[in-house]
Design a protein around this motif. Structure first.
Motif, PDB file in Angstrom:
ATOM      1  N   TRP A 212     -46.573  56.171  16.908  1.00 11.71           N
ATOM      2  CA  TRP A 212     -45.417  57.016  17.199  1.00 11.71           C
ATOM      3  C   TRP A 212     -44.703  56.367  18.378  1.00 11.71           C
ATOM      4  O   TRP A 212     -44.898  56.718  19.529  1.00 11.71           O
ATOM      5  CB  TRP A 212     -45.784  58.459  17.526  1.00 11.71           C
ATOM      6  N   ASN A 213     -43.886  55.387  18.072  1.00 10.24           N
ATOM      7  CA  ASN A 213     -43.135  54.657  19.086  1.00 10.24           C
ATOM      8  C   ASN A 213     -41.662  55.015  18.975  1.00 10.24           C
ATOM      9  O   ASN A 213     -41.040  54.779  17.944  1.00 10.24           O
ATOM     10  CB  ASN A 213     -43.317  53.148  18.888  1.00 10.24           C
ATOM     11  N   GLY A 214     -41.112  55.593  20.030  1.00 11.04           N
ATOM     12  CA  GLY A 214     -39.711  55.991  20.036  1.00 11.04           C
ATOM     13  C   GLY A 214     -39.175  56.046  21.449  1.00 11.04           C
ATOM     14  O   GLY A 214     -39.745  55.449  22.375  1.00 11.04           O
ATOM     15  N   GLU A 215     -38.102  56.783  21.635  1.00  6.96           N
ATOM     16  CA  GLU A 215     -37.409  56.802  22.931  1.00  6.96           C
ATOM     17  C   GLU A 215     -37.798  57.969  23.830  1.00  6.96           C
ATOM     18  O   GLU A 215     -37.372  58.030  24.959  1.00  6.96           O
ATOM     19  CB  GLU A 215     -35.895  56.813  22.694  1.00  6.96           C
ATOM     20  N   GLY A 216     -38.577  58.910  23.329  1.00  5.18           N
ATOM     21  CA  GLY A 216     -38.972  60.026  24.176  1.00  5.18           C
ATOM     22  C   GLY A 216     -38.212  61.300  23.892  1.00  5.18           C
ATOM     23  O   GLY A 216     -37.492  61.413  22.896  1.00  5.18           O
ATOM     24  N   VAL A 217     -38.385  62.270  24.773  1.00  4.18           N
ATOM     25  CA  VAL A 217     -37.843  63.610  24.562  1.00  4.18           C
ATOM     26  C   VAL A 217     -37.021  64.053  25.766  1.00  4.18           C
ATOM     27  O   VAL A 217     -36.777  63.279  26.692  1.00  4.18           O
ATOM     28  CB  VAL A 217     -38.986  64.617  24.285  1.00  4.18           C
ATOM     29  N   TRP A 218     -36.637  65.306  25.715  1.00  2.00           N
ATOM     30  CA  TRP A 218     -35.782  65.922  26.733  1.00  2.00           C
ATOM     31  C   TRP A 218     -36.428  65.939  28.126  1.00  2.00           C
ATOM     32  O   TRP A 218     -37.643  65.887  28.276  1.00  2.00           O
ATOM     33  CB  TRP A 218     -35.452  67.363  26.322  1.00  2.00           C
ATOM     34  N   VAL A 219     -35.571  66.077  29.142  1.00  6.36           N
ATOM     35  CA  VAL A 219     -36.003  66.373  30.512  1.00  6.36           C
ATOM     36  C   VAL A 219     -35.174  67.544  30.998  1.00  6.36           C
ATOM     37  O   VAL A 219     -33.950  67.555  30.824  1.00  6.36           O
ATOM     38  CB  VAL A 219     -35.794  65.166  31.460  1.00  6.36           C
ATOM     39  N   ARG A 220     -35.813  68.537  31.585  1.00  3.14           N
ATOM     40  CA  ARG A 220     -35.101  69.708  32.106  1.00  3.14           C
ATOM     41  C   ARG A 220     -35.212  69.717  33.623  1.00  3.14           C
ATOM     42  O   ARG A 220     -36.283  69.987  34.170  1.00  3.14           O
ATOM     43  CB  ARG A 220     -35.687  70.985  31.495  1.00  3.14           C
ATOM     44  N   PRO A 221     -34.133  69.413  34.313  1.00  2.00           N
ATOM     45  CA  PRO A 221     -34.181  69.289  35.773  1.00  2.00           C
ATOM     46  C   PRO A 221     -34.575  70.596  36.451  1.00  2.00           C
ATOM     47  O   PRO A 221     -34.354  71.690  35.921  1.00  2.00           O
ATOM     48  CB  PRO A 221     -32.745  68.887  36.138  1.00  2.00           C
ATOM     49  N   ARG A 222     -35.130  70.468  37.622  1.00  2.00           N
ATOM     50  CA  ARG A 222     -35.513  71.634  38.418  1.00  2.00           C
ATOM     51  C   ARG A 222     -34.271  72.403  38.863  1.00  2.00           C
ATOM     52  O   ARG A 222     -33.251  71.809  39.239  1.00  2.00           O
ATOM     53  CB  ARG A 222     -36.301  71.185  39.652  1.00  2.00           C
ATOM     54  N   GLU A 223     -34.364  73.733  38.835  1.00  2.00           N
ATOM     55  CA  GLU A 223     -33.296  74.592  39.349  1.00  2.00           C
ATOM     56  C   GLU A 223     -33.759  75.234  40.645  1.00  2.00           C
ATOM     57  O   GLU A 223     -34.942  75.552  40.820  1.00  2.00           O
ATOM     58  CB  GLU A 223     -32.928  75.646  38.309  1.00  2.00           C
ATOM     59  N   GLU A 224     -32.812  75.459  41.540  1.00  2.00           N
ATOM     60  CA  GLU A 224     -33.146  75.896  42.895  1.00  2.00           C
ATOM     61  C   GLU A 224     -33.907  77.217  42.913  1.00  2.00           C
ATOM     62  O   GLU A 224     -34.783  77.432  43.749  1.00  2.00           O
ATOM     63  CB  GLU A 224     -31.857  76.020  43.713  1.00  2.00           C
ATOM     64  N   SER A 225     -33.605  78.108  41.991  1.00  2.31           N
ATOM     65  CA  SER A 225     -34.213  79.441  42.018  1.00  2.31           C
ATOM     66  C   SER A 225     -35.617  79.476  41.413  1.00  2.31           C
ATOM     67  O   SER A 225     -36.310  80.497  41.511  1.00  2.31           O
ATOM     68  CB  SER A 225     -33.326  80.421  41.244  1.00  2.31           C
ATOM     69  N   GLN A 226     -36.078  78.397  40.815  1.00  2.00           N
ATOM     70  CA  GLN A 226     -37.346  78.420  40.105  1.00  2.00           C
ATOM     71  C   GLN A 226     -38.553  78.343  41.037  1.00  2.00           C
ATOM     72  O   GLN A 226     -38.542  77.609  42.019  1.00  2.00           O
ATOM     73  CB  GLN A 226     -37.413  77.238  39.123  1.00  2.00           C
ATOM     74  N   THR A 227     -39.586  79.092  40.685  1.00  4.34           N
ATOM     75  CA  THR A 227     -40.875  78.872  41.313  1.00  4.34           C
ATOM     76  C   THR A 227     -41.469  77.586  40.735  1.00  4.34           C
ATOM     77  O   THR A 227     -41.007  77.072  39.708  1.00  4.34           O
ATOM     78  CB  THR A 227     -41.840  80.036  41.035  1.00  4.34           C
ATOM     79  N   GLU A 228     -42.512  77.085  41.363  1.00  3.23           N
ATOM     80  CA  GLU A 228     -43.156  75.871  40.848  1.00  3.23           C
ATOM     81  C   GLU A 228     -43.690  76.096  39.437  1.00  3.23           C
ATOM     82  O   GLU A 228     -43.569  75.238  38.558  1.00  3.23           O
ATOM     83  CB  GLU A 228     -44.287  75.428  41.779  1.00  3.23           C
ATOM     84  N   LEU A 229     -44.265  77.278  39.206  1.00  5.10           N
ATOM     85  CA  LEU A 229     -44.814  77.571  37.883  1.00  5.10           C
ATOM     86  C   LEU A 229     -43.713  77.639  36.831  1.00  5.10           C
ATOM     87  O   LEU A 229     -43.865  77.091  35.728  1.00  5.10           O
ATOM     88  CB  LEU A 229     -45.591  78.884  37.914  1.00  5.10           C
ATOM     89  N   GLU A 230     -42.595  78.271  37.173  1.00  5.01           N
ATOM     90  CA  GLU A 230     -41.504  78.342  36.194  1.00  5.01           C
ATOM     91  C   GLU A 230     -40.950  76.959  35.895  1.00  5.01           C
ATOM     92  O   GLU A 230     -40.666  76.630  34.736  1.00  5.01           O
ATOM     93  CB  GLU A 230     -40.362  79.242  36.674  1.00  5.01           C
TER      94      GLU A 230
END
Length: 449
Positions: A212-230
């Motif tokens: 399974w060789n490809g380019e990868g998947v999405w990245v969701r940047p951190r948002e200021e209001s998020q806890t570490e767990l979220e």
């Protein structure tokens, strides 16, 4: 250190493990009781489905289910986040306005949402949260007596695999439907080519390859209001306690095909991997490439590659080499030793849809449905074994890996989005990442000292 080889006979090990699992306190806690919500319907009787995990794969699985049966309805949904649940139901309702009947009181949000849904009048549940929660949710669904479709992988560590196997033993006692989203096993092309190979089309199979060789998947940047767990939950693909790394979450499909072909599982693995392009804080813990050599009980080997790097050779495929020829399994083509094509399948590949067609057609016809939980767990463990090998740089036996006591996270204890995350970044914002030759796999998830 847990890397001590144990070369016990594979079949003996499976038998020993099954007996041990059946005797666990988990089985006693769940209890063997008559099925409460198993699905045995025919004709136009409605099949009521509940969705646990409303992200992209969960929404996709629900769509596949709704397309597969005229009298199936989605009647309940649960997710940790209200926005994901709302977005999913909006899309599903637009596509299936007459079949999505999730009323306000059947929309459950939070880390205990799965419990509320399992207490509701549903016949079958779709489990599609990040895989780190799968053992917990599967165990609860079995205890509730529901029939189950669960996405792969079914766990992210050996402790989770053992938990799923224990719960699945109870599911079989209760005669519950258990289907796992390893859809290639339902694709007609794959079934035909595997049958050909298992019946000697290329002679004795001594070497296999999976990619399974490809380019990868999405990245969701951190948002200021998020806890570490979220943040980790929203960006779940990059944290091992949630995803297991892409060798587990994605490459499992290809590894499962080879396990299916071999009718077994590796006895050991060694490999290498690392992070060539995933060097930023947004990429959490996972590698961008793995290469593993798996060895089976008959001495044959599988070469496994999975890579998330753009601009490189791409392939999602499986191949087999034997004494009388070779095969491109994913294309359904068999060749003689000189490369002359001797067989080509003309059947379809539509696995995501076909697995649901098969499931609900069997339910309608009252046919006995093969329980897929065990092979889903063993192929998950194959992927985890590969990750252990690439993370550590060691050769690791199956027995040592499956018996590892440690777990990446105790998801039972996560109750709110404000709870501590199972893994945390250092002062510069980087997460612990494996270093082959230095990392002890069972210590990787620990917080940095």
């Amino acid at each position: 250190m847990f890397f001590v080889p144990n070369e016990s006979n594979r079949r003996e090990f499976l038998s020993r493990s099954t007996k041990a699992i059946a005797a666990t306190s988990l089985a006693a806690a769940i209890g063997v009781k008559p099925a409460l919500g198993n699905v045995h319907v025919g004709g136009s009787e409605t099949i009521r489905v509940g969705l646990i995990g409303c992200g992209g794969r969960g929404t996709g699985a629900a769509m596949d289910a709704l397309r597969s049966d005229e009298s199936l309805e989605l009647v309940a949904a649960a997710d940790a986040f209200p926005d994901r649940l709302q977005r999913s139901l909006e899309g599903l309702s637009e596509e299936f306005p007459k079949k999505v009947k999730v009323t306000a009181d059947q929309r459950f949000v939070g880390f205990d949402a799965y419990k509320q849904l399992l207490d509701s009048p549903v016949d079958l549940v779709i489990l599609a949260t990040p895989p780190g929660f799968r053992p917990l949710h599967f165990e609860a669904a079995v205890k509730a007596g529901k029939s189950i479709f669960m996405e792969k992988p079914v766990a992210v560590d050996a402790a989770g695999v053992r938990r799923v196997l224990a719960a699945n033993a109870i599911a079989k006692e209760k005669d519950l439907v258990v289907q796992v989203g390893l859809q290639r096993r339902h694709e007609r092309l794959y079934r035909e080519i595997i049958d050909q190979l298992q019946n000697g089309a290329i002679g004795d199979i001594n070497f296999t390859r999976a990619y399974w060789n490809g380019e990868g998947v999405w990245v969701r940047p951190r948002e200021e209001s998020q806890t570490e767990l979220e943040y980790q939950m929203r960006n779940w693909y990059y944290f091992n306690w949630l995803c297991g790394d892409h060798i587990v979450e994605q490459h499992i499909h290809n590894l499962d095909v080879i396990n299916w072909l071999k009718n077994g599982y590796p006895v050991k693995a060694q490999g290498q991997g690392g992070r060539e392009v995933r060097d930023g804080k947004d990429f959490g813990q996972i590698f961008d490439h793995h290469m593993v050599e798996f060895t089976y009980a008959d001495g044959s080997t599988m070469l496994s590659q999975c890579r998330h790097i753009g601009g490189c050779w791409s392939s999602v495929s499986e191949h087999a080499h034997g004494s009388k020829g070779f095969a491109n399994i994913s294309d359904g083509v068999i060749f003689d030793p000189k490369g002359k094509e001797i067989f080509r399948s003309t059947l379809e590949r539509d696995g995501h849809q076909q697995e649901h067609r098969d499931l609900y057609a069997d339910i309608r016809a009252g046919r006995k449905i093969a329980n897929e939980g065990d092979y889903g767990a063993w192929s998950t463990m194959t992927s985890i074994l590969g990750r252990m090998a690439t993370y550590s740089g060691q050769e690791i036996s199956w027995d040592a890996a499956i018996n590892l006591d440690d777990q990446l996270a105790n998801t039972d204890e996560i109750k709110t989005i404000d709870d501590p995350a199972p893994v945390n970044p250092d002062e510069e914002g980087f997460y612990p990442v494996a270093v082959p030759g230095k990392t002890l796999v069972d210590l990787l998830h620990k917080k940095p000292s």
